[in-house]
Write an enzyme that holds these catalytic residues in place. Structure first.
Site, mmCIF file in Angstrom:
data_model
loop_
_atom_site.group_PDB
_atom_site.id
_atom_site.type_symbol
_atom_site.label_atom_id
_atom_site.label_comp_id
_atom_site.label_asym_id
_atom_site.label_seq_id
_atom_site.Cartn_x
_atom_site.Cartn_y
_atom_site.Cartn_z
ATOM 1 N N LYS A 78 52.242 49.993 15.134
ATOM 2 C CA LYS A 78 53.440 49.240 15.545
ATOM 3 C C LYS A 78 54.148 49.993 16.662
ATOM 4 C CE LYS A 78 56.761 46.227 15.390
ATOM 5 N NZ LYS A 78 57.754 46.031 14.344
ATOM 6 N N HIS B 71 59.210 44.367 5.814
ATOM 7 C CA HIS B 71 59.783 45.715 5.641
ATOM 8 C C HIS B 71 60.010 45.930 4.154
ATOM 9 C CE1 HIS B 71 60.613 46.361 9.960
ATOM 10 N NE2 HIS B 71 60.646 45.040 9.955
ATOM 11 N N HIS C 279 56.834 45.272 19.128
ATOM 12 C CA HIS C 279 58.219 44.809 19.160
ATOM 13 C C HIS C 279 58.506 44.616 20.648
ATOM 14 C CE1 HIS C 279 62.435 44.548 17.574
ATOM 15 N NE2 HIS C 279 62.577 44.499 18.883
ATOM 16 N N HIS D 4 57.571 38.651 15.882
ATOM 17 C CA HIS D 4 58.834 37.895 15.815
ATOM 18 C C HIS D 4 59.216 37.254 17.163
ATOM 19 C CE1 HIS D 4 60.058 41.876 17.065
ATOM 20 N NE2 HIS D 4 60.017 42.362 15.859
ATOM 21 N N HIS E 222 54.178 40.562 8.534
ATOM 22 C CA HIS E 222 55.231 41.440 9.073
ATOM 23 C C HIS E 222 56.344 41.505 8.051
ATOM 24 C CE1 HIS E 222 57.711 42.871 12.747
ATOM 25 N NE2 HIS E 222 58.391 43.162 11.645
ATOM 26 N N ASP F 256 59.132 39.147 9.137
ATOM 27 C CA ASP F 256 60.072 40.212 9.530
ATOM 28 C C ASP F 256 61.245 40.255 8.554
ATOM 29 O OD1 ASP F 256 61.056 42.379 10.859
ATOM 30 O OD2 ASP F 256 62.007 41.240 12.458
HETATM 31 O O1 DOR Z 1 65.932 42.622 12.697
HETATM 32 C C1 DOR Z 1 65.135 43.536 12.584
HETATM 33 N N1 DOR Z 1 65.183 44.390 11.529
HETATM 34 N N2 DOR Z 1 64.218 43.728 13.541
HETATM 35 C C2 DOR Z 1 63.418 44.798 13.542
HETATM 36 O O2 DOR Z 1 62.641 44.934 14.446
HETATM 37 C C3 DOR Z 1 63.544 45.847 12.507
HETATM 38 C C4 DOR Z 1 64.129 45.314 11.288
HETATM 39 C C5 DOR Z 1 64.556 46.374 10.287
HETATM 40 O O3 DOR Z 1 63.795 47.320 10.050
HETATM 41 O O4 DOR Z 1 65.636 46.245 9.721
HETATM 42 ZN ZN ZN Z 2 60.254 44.070 11.713
#
Ligand code: DOR
Ligand code: ZN
Length: 334
Positions: A95, A15, A132, A167, A13, A240
């Site tokens: 997702k 980004h 989520h 998460h 997980h 995450d």
């Molecule tokens: O804290 C988070 N940031 N939780 C999420 O689900 C998305 C993520 C983000 O894309 O910044």
């Molecule tokens: Zn995330």
């Protein structure tokens, strides 16, 4: 000096964003991880087979040896018949974001049952459902708890669908995942293992520790730590890691997200070592997730050494977890 060598970890997980920041993030991520499950909440989101292919190519074009496991975002009007093409395009998971619960989820789903036809089609295609798990409109500390009956219901309706509660942040969620069958697993982040609500707000707001779901109580944190130390294969690493530029985190409307990629393995090594379970680290970072995703374990290794270092104040304008603090383990560069 003490060294630790483990099967190269996977991050199920993360980004990786877009543009120049994406390139820096990919290079940094490749120092620790072999494979990453890439979240689709870009702008615009990754929704169609063409989006999946195009985003994967951009990530690969950075030129590292990181492998990208692609996801698509389950939009309110997603056509269930597109699952075959999404899978052919390289997606391994979809997702699900409830509307408005986190960064870039304004276009998320309001009524989860409206996605049941998509879940059915995902089950048929053996695509994994990443959730989520928070209910919009509920007070932030209770949002995950409120989602748990929905997790159970999805599993009951789609017993062959592989589901991951992402998460996981509460004891109640851990217990729910434990109580459901082998098709239901959970990712756990580094920051939820280390932080509680008071690291986010204690009279003062600490934007760089602010994420969704918000870090919970000390008893929740302890339950997460006990779970990962116990070696239960239903729980594996998904960081995450969610970078936002410093100015956006420190502005009037800070977005949720904690950037942990460069500190994830050192912090995990420290946590497992302090609890006398260093020998369980590899399963959590490199084995259980691969098994759930039905992937071979990575064929190479990565090493850490017991050497103190100071976490930088920022990486390419993003403040990491534990910025300017000293950590006891460091990643040995290849
Ligand atoms: O804290 C988070 N940031 N939780 C999420 O689900 C998305 C993520 C983000 O894309 O910044
Ligand atoms: Zn995330």
């Amino acid at each position: 000096m003490q060294e630790l060598t483990i099967i190269r970890p996977d991050d199920f997980h993360t980004h990786l964003r877009q543009g120049d920041l994406m390139k820096d993030l990919v290079r940094e991520t490749s120092k620790s991880f072999g494979r990453v499950l890439v979240m689709p909440n870009t702008i615009p989101p990754v929704v169609t087979p063409d989006d999946v292919r195009a985003y994967k190519k951009e990530l690969q074009d950075v030129g590292t040896d990181l492998d990208f496991l692609m996801t698509f975002k389950i939009m309110p009007n997603l056509d269930p018949s597109s699952m075959t093409a999404l899978k052919e395009a390289g997606a391994v998971a979809g997702k699900f974001y409830p509307v408005g619960v986190t960064t870039h989820s304004e276009d998320g789903v309001a009524n989860i049952e409206s996605s049941y036809e998509v879940f059915e089609a995902m089950q048929e295609q053996d695509l994994i459902l990443c959730l989520h798990g928070e209910v919009p409109g509920v007070e932030d500390l209770e949002r995950e708890h409120a989602f748990l009956p929905q997790l159970k219901k999805i599993h009951e309706n789609f017993p062959r669908l592989r589901i991951i509660l992402e998460h996981t942040s509460t004891k109640a969620a851990v217990e729910m995942v434990q109580s459901l069958g082998d098709k239901v697993a959970a990712t756990i982040t580094v920051h939820h293992l280390l932080l509680t609500t008071s690291d986010v707000r204690n009279g003062e707001f600490h934007p760089h520790n602010f994420c969704a779901p918000i870090c919970k109580s000390e008893s929740d944190r302890k339950a997460l730590v006990e779970t990962v130390l116990s070696g239960n294969p239903k729980f594996f690493l998904g960081t995450d890691s969610a970078p936002h530029l410093k100015e956006n985190k420190e502005g009037d409307h800070p977005k949720p997200g904690v950037y942990t990629t460069p500190v994830a393995l050192p912090l995990l090594a420290q946590l497992f070592e302090e609890n006398g379970k260093l020998d369980h680290l590899e399963n959590f970072t490199s084995v259980f997730g691969a098994n759930f995703y039905e992937l071979e374990k990575n064929s190479d290794t990565m090493s850490l050494k017991k050497e103190e270092w100071s976490v930088p104040s920022d990486y390419f304008g993003v403040v990491p977890l534990k910025a300017l603090e000293k950590l006891t383990w460091s990643v040995i560069k290849n």
